[in-house]
Design an enzyme around this catalytic site. Structure first.
Site, PDB file in Angstrom:
ATOM      1  N   LYS A 152      35.834  80.032  58.788  1.00 15.36           N
ATOM      2  CA  LYS A 152      36.011  81.256  57.993  1.00 15.36           C
ATOM      3  C   LYS A 152      34.669  81.740  57.462  1.00 15.36           C
ATOM      4  CE  LYS A 152      35.125  79.421  53.713  1.00 15.36           C
ATOM      5  NZ  LYS A 152      33.929  79.695  52.933  1.00 15.36           N
TER       6      LYS A 152
ATOM      7  N   ALA B 253      27.870  74.362  55.875  1.00 14.08           N
ATOM      8  CA  ALA B 253      27.426  75.709  56.214  1.00 14.08           C
ATOM      9  C   ALA B 253      28.076  76.797  55.378  1.00 14.08           C
ATOM     10  CB  ALA B 253      27.731  75.969  57.688  1.00 14.08           C
TER      11      ALA B 253
ATOM     12  N   MET C 226      31.343  77.440  55.917  1.00 10.73           N
ATOM     13  CA  MET C 226      32.325  77.997  56.857  1.00 10.73           C
ATOM     14  C   MET C 226      33.620  77.193  56.863  1.00 10.73           C
ATOM     15  SD  MET C 226      29.928  79.208  59.979  1.00 10.73           S
ATOM     16  CE  MET C 226      31.086  80.478  60.503  1.00 10.73           C
ATOM     17  N   ALA C 227      33.784  76.331  55.865  1.00  9.92           N
ATOM     18  CA  ALA C 227      35.014  75.541  55.676  1.00  9.92           C
ATOM     19  C   ALA C 227      35.319  74.603  56.835  1.00  9.92           C
ATOM     20  CB  ALA C 227      36.211  76.460  55.393  1.00  9.92           C
TER      21      ALA C 227
ATOM     22  N   SER D  53      37.434  71.620  55.716  1.00 12.27           N
ATOM     23  CA  SER D  53      38.745  72.079  55.214  1.00 12.27           C
ATOM     24  C   SER D  53      39.658  72.543  56.347  1.00 12.27           C
ATOM     25  CB  SER D  53      38.560  73.247  54.240  1.00 12.27           C
ATOM     26  OG  SER D  53      37.669  72.897  53.219  1.00 12.27           O
TER      27      SER D  53
ATOM     28  N   ASP E 271      39.775  75.012  49.547  1.00 14.11           N
ATOM     29  CA  ASP E 271      39.844  75.968  50.665  1.00 14.11           C
ATOM     30  C   ASP E 271      40.936  75.611  51.677  1.00 14.11           C
ATOM     31  OD1 ASP E 271      37.897  77.679  49.798  1.00 14.11           O
ATOM     32  OD2 ASP E 271      36.307  76.905  51.100  1.00 14.11           O
TER      33      ASP E 271
HETATM   34  P1  ATP Z   1      32.972  74.696  52.750  1.00  9.76           P
HETATM   35  O1  ATP Z   1      32.762  76.022  53.376  1.00  9.76           O
HETATM   36  O2  ATP Z   1      34.425  74.319  52.601  1.00  9.76           O
HETATM   37  O3  ATP Z   1      32.179  74.486  51.517  1.00  9.76           O
HETATM   38  P2  ATP Z   1      31.007  73.346  54.231  1.00  9.76           P
HETATM   39  O4  ATP Z   1      30.737  74.112  55.470  1.00  9.76           O
HETATM   40  O5  ATP Z   1      30.065  73.586  53.089  1.00  9.76           O
HETATM   41  O6  ATP Z   1      32.485  73.610  53.797  1.00  9.76           O
HETATM   42  P3  ATP Z   1      31.676  70.977  55.675  1.00  9.76           P
HETATM   43  O7  ATP Z   1      31.103  71.346  56.991  1.00  9.76           O
HETATM   44  O8  ATP Z   1      33.132  71.072  55.505  1.00  9.76           O
HETATM   45  O9  ATP Z   1      30.948  71.810  54.509  1.00  9.76           O
HETATM   46  O10 ATP Z   1      31.215  69.483  55.385  1.00  9.76           O
HETATM   47  C1  ATP Z   1      30.660  69.017  54.213  1.00  9.76           C
HETATM   48  C2  ATP Z   1      30.612  67.475  54.266  1.00  9.76           C
HETATM   49  O11 ATP Z   1      31.942  66.972  54.355  1.00  9.76           O
HETATM   50  C3  ATP Z   1      29.906  66.930  55.490  1.00  9.76           C
HETATM   51  O12 ATP Z   1      28.563  66.666  55.242  1.00  9.76           O
HETATM   52  C4  ATP Z   1      30.673  65.667  55.828  1.00  9.76           C
HETATM   53  O13 ATP Z   1      30.025  64.530  55.313  1.00  9.76           O
HETATM   54  C5  ATP Z   1      32.012  65.780  55.123  1.00  9.76           C
HETATM   55  N1  ATP Z   1      33.184  65.884  56.044  1.00  9.76           N
HETATM   56  C6  ATP Z   1      34.344  65.272  55.878  1.00  9.76           C
HETATM   57  N2  ATP Z   1      35.205  65.590  56.846  1.00  9.76           N
HETATM   58  C7  ATP Z   1      34.587  66.446  57.662  1.00  9.76           C
HETATM   59  C8  ATP Z   1      34.974  67.119  58.856  1.00  9.76           C
HETATM   60  N3  ATP Z   1      36.180  66.960  59.408  1.00  9.76           N
HETATM   61  N4  ATP Z   1      34.089  67.960  59.412  1.00  9.76           N
HETATM   62  C9  ATP Z   1      32.871  68.118  58.855  1.00  9.76           C
HETATM   63  N5  ATP Z   1      32.451  67.489  57.748  1.00  9.76           N
HETATM   64  C10 ATP Z   1      33.294  66.648  57.151  1.00  9.76           C
END
Ligand code: ATP
Length: 289
Positions: A11, A101, A103-104, A107, A140
């Protein structure tokens, strides 16, 4: 063996406001989420010959935990506990969504897993129940269960579907830095923001189906934290606009930047230009879903 494949979509936040920091540390948000055609693939295998609990994960991407820290693991564990399931399940995660990133990525994998377990074990849960379970694992996650274009309020658990983003192309650029969502919210002075985005204005613009008007409401209060730390985010936003984007914005807590284009060729040209500049290796030209 029972097998199932699920797509888990990324997302972006078309607009993101934080209304206040609550006494319990959570933040009340008001934002519009949009799925993009960038997705992870999750391949679930259940060994029905074994009735003992075993949850294993493999992935193509280095640096992602494959143990109980992974949200896929947490989702399975939660479902198994809630519905007294003892089973042997393996999940292979084909990761395409940029990590840390905004981009969830985690989640959406979590949401896809809740749905897969529901189907694999014939639990017949409705969307509401999926969301109630999902919010326990991340703010999220309820949106990721619903998907498409949605207004997200509360801490992320109050969702209202809204009109889809009019047809367009989305250029996504993830700079080579990881940003922790927790760090950004901790550093946000949520109760001192002097300006708040007009989220309701964007909902109306979406109802009118006016792409240009929609993009004029793009704003993200988390930029006040992340852009200060990483000025290259602002640089990429500016380049996207110079290269024909109607508007550009940081998604979630960053550092991913996205630009909205009417024309696919213009978006692709901008992508090549940003690649040539060496600003990122994770660049996508995609569409909303
Ligand atoms: P959001 O947009 O929800 O804040 P994000 O892009 O900032 O997400 P994610 O890519 O979801 O962050 O990952 C953050 C951390 O969560 C990673 O560094 C990893 O250690 C942990 N993690 C746990 N499960 C997963 C998964 N299925 N995919 C990616 N990272 C995961």
């Amino acid at each position: 063996m029972k097998k199932m494949i699920k797509k888990a979509y990324a997302k972006v936040n078309l607009v993101l406001d934080v209304l206040r920091r609550r006494p319990d540390g959570y933040h009340d948000v008001k934002m519009i989420m949009q799925n993009l055609d960038i997705y992870d693939e999750l391949i679930f295998t259940v060994d029905e010959s074994k009735q003992e609990r075993s949850i294993t994960i493999s992935t193509n991407k280095e640096g992602i935990p494959t143990d109980s820290r992974n949200l896929i693991y947490k989702a399975i564990e939660l479902m198994f506990d809630e519905f007294n399931i003892e089973a042997t399940i393996h999940v292979h995660l084909e990761k395409n969504i940029p990590v840390e990133a905004g981009m969830a990525g985690g989640s959406t994998d979590c949401a896809a897993t809740l749905k897969a377990v529901n189907e694999l074990f014939d639990l017949h849960l409705d969307v509401q129940k999926h969301m109630e379970l999902g919010v326990k694992l991340g703010a999220d996650v309820p949106y990721c269960i619903l998907g498409k274009t949605a207004l997200s309020e509360g801490i992320g658990e109050v969702l209202t579907p809204v009109n889809p983003l009019p047809p367009c192309y989305v250029l996504v650029v993830k700079p080579p830095i990881g940003v922790s969502t927790k760090m950004v919210y901790t550093n946000l002075r949520a109760n001192e923001l002097s300006h708040h985005p007009d989220v309701d204005g964007m909902v109306v613009a979406l109802e009118e189906g006016d792409l240009e008007k929609v993009t004029s409401y793009m704003e993200n209060v988390l930029e006040t934290v992340t852009v200060k730390l990483y000025p290259e985010i602002e640089e990429i936003k500016t380049i996207m606009k110079e290269q024909g984007a109607l508007n550009s914005l940081m998604s979630g807590s960053g550092p991913t930047v996205f630009g909205i284009y009417r024309d696919e060729d213009v978006a692709k040209k901008a992508a090549s230009y940003i690649k040539e500049l060496g600003l990122s290796k994770e660049i996508f030209v995609t569409t909303p879903v």
